[in-house]
Design an enzyme around this catalytic site. Structure first.
Site, PDB file in Angstrom:
ATOM      1  N   ALA A 248      56.121  59.867 125.004  1.00  0.00           N
ATOM      2  CA  ALA A 248      55.161  59.987 126.117  1.00  0.00           C
ATOM      3  C   ALA A 248      55.107  58.747 127.005  1.00  0.00           C
ATOM      4  O   ALA A 248      54.154  58.578 127.768  1.00  0.00           O
ATOM      5  CB  ALA A 248      53.774  60.288 125.566  1.00  0.00           C
ATOM      6  N   ALA A 249      56.128  57.909 126.949  1.00  0.00           N
ATOM      7  CA  ALA A 249      56.091  56.672 127.737  1.00  0.00           C
ATOM      8  C   ALA A 249      55.964  56.957 129.230  1.00  0.00           C
ATOM      9  O   ALA A 249      55.135  56.368 129.931  1.00  0.00           O
ATOM     10  CB  ALA A 249      57.337  55.839 127.458  1.00  0.00           C
ATOM     11  N   GLY A 250      56.782  57.872 129.726  1.00  0.00           N
ATOM     12  CA  GLY A 250      56.736  58.189 131.147  1.00  0.00           C
ATOM     13  C   GLY A 250      55.426  58.835 131.558  1.00  0.00           C
ATOM     14  O   GLY A 250      54.913  58.584 132.658  1.00  0.00           O
ATOM     15  N   ASP A 251      54.876  59.674 130.682  1.00  0.00           N
ATOM     16  CA  ASP A 251      53.605  60.334 130.981  1.00  0.00           C
ATOM     17  C   ASP A 251      52.464  59.327 131.008  1.00  0.00           C
ATOM     18  O   ASP A 251      51.570  59.400 131.860  1.00  0.00           O
ATOM     19  CB  ASP A 251      53.319  61.424 129.949  1.00  0.00           C
TER      20      ASP A 251
END
Length: 313
Positions: A248-251
């Site tokens: 979920a880094a990009g989120d």
């Protein structure tokens, strides 16, 4: 400002693996966990934990009511999320290797049944200046973008997962475009443009295609770069951490970046805050459970700034 997030809601099945499974290979996993997820769900959680007022638009199956309750506990308005008894809730199968890298397979389920009329009805509550956020994991994205613009809203798009459908969207309506380096290159190809190897050159090429938009490109360990509509470029270095799960880094980045900008932060400050939130998140397992709170991120940054000041003296 209220951020209306047209986004997917999934049940994530996360398998810890020694390596990503190869063609023809059968192997046992090292561990299994299930989490609430989906790019839309994760970004709504990130928006809420970053302090934004968030409204989620989407759909789940009858098996997804617990996910709606989880969003409500975060303070996200879920009145515009339909419960579709004819479709299962979307789900994802995620492999995570010892370096924290991931491979993801998505079954869209109810996310593919989001109705355009329902989206337009949800956006009827928006005010001029509010923001629509969309990814590429639901139906009715183009209709939502047009309805948002008709109401005087801003439009933010995170076109992931990148596929040919993105090329059919009314991208000229986008005010904020958030991509990683691979997505940026693919988007250029979809628009018939050359995709330079250097990410900064790709960012400039995207700015040429969408000169009215703010474009943000995440570069993994190389940080993040962005260009404003006026052509001003900002860059932020990546924070060095030991990654456990990058799912979920990009989120997390997208939610914190948009929440920060909604509060009036400048581009450089928003990039730094969002990068720190993503850095904290990758040190933890799971998608939405890994998203930190705004207070945690601010304290983390303050501690790092304090350490740097001490080292300089």
């Amino acid at each position: 400002m209220t951020i209306f997030n047209l986004g997917s809601i999934n049940i994530d099945h996360v398998y810890a693996v020694d390596h990503f499974v190869r063609p023809g290979e059968t192997m046992s996993c090292l561990g299994l966990a299930s989490y609430a997820g989906g790019k839309g769900f994760n970004q709504s959680v990130a928006l809420a934990r970053a302090g934004a007022k968030a409204v989620h638009i989407g759909a789940v199956g009858a098996d997804g009511r617990a996910l709606l309750a989880a969003l409500e506990r975060e303070g996200v308005d879920v009145a515009a999320v339909a419960v579709d008894p004819a479709a299962p809730t979307g789900h994802a199968v995620i492999q995570v290797d010892p370096q924290g890298r991931n491979c993801i397979i998505i079954a869209p389920g109810a996310n593919a049944a989001v109705a355009a009329d329902a989206v337009r009805a949800a956006l009827a509550a928006a005010a001029p200046g509010d923001l629509l956020l969309a990814q590429n994991e639901t139906a009715a994205i183009a209709e939502a973008m047009r309805a948002a613009k008709a109401r005087g809203m801003q439009v933010a798009l995170n076109p992931a997962p990148m596929d040919g459908r993105v090329g059919t969207l009314p991208l000229e309506l986008v005010d904020v475009l958030i991509v990683n380096a691979i997505e940026g290159a693919e988007l250029l190809k979809l628009r018939g443009a050359e995709a330079p190897e250097a990410p900064t050159a790709a960012l400039e090429a995207l700015h040429g295609l969408f000169p009215e938009a703010q474009i943000v490109m995440t570069l993994g360990e190389n940080g993040v770069a962005a260009v404003d509509a006026d052509g001003a470029v900002s860059q932020t270095a990546a924070f060095r951490v030991q990654a456990v799960d990058t799912t979920a880094a990009g989120d997390t980045f997208a939610g914190f970046f948009l929440a920060s900008r909604a509060r009036g932060a400048g581009m450089a400050a928003a990039l730094r805050l969002a990068s720190a939130a993503a850095a904290i998140g990758v040190t933890r397992p799971g998608a939405s459970p890994s998203v930190p709170s705004i207070r945690e991120v601010e304290a983390w940054l303050a501690a790092r700034d304090g350490e740097r000041t001490c080292n300089e003296h």
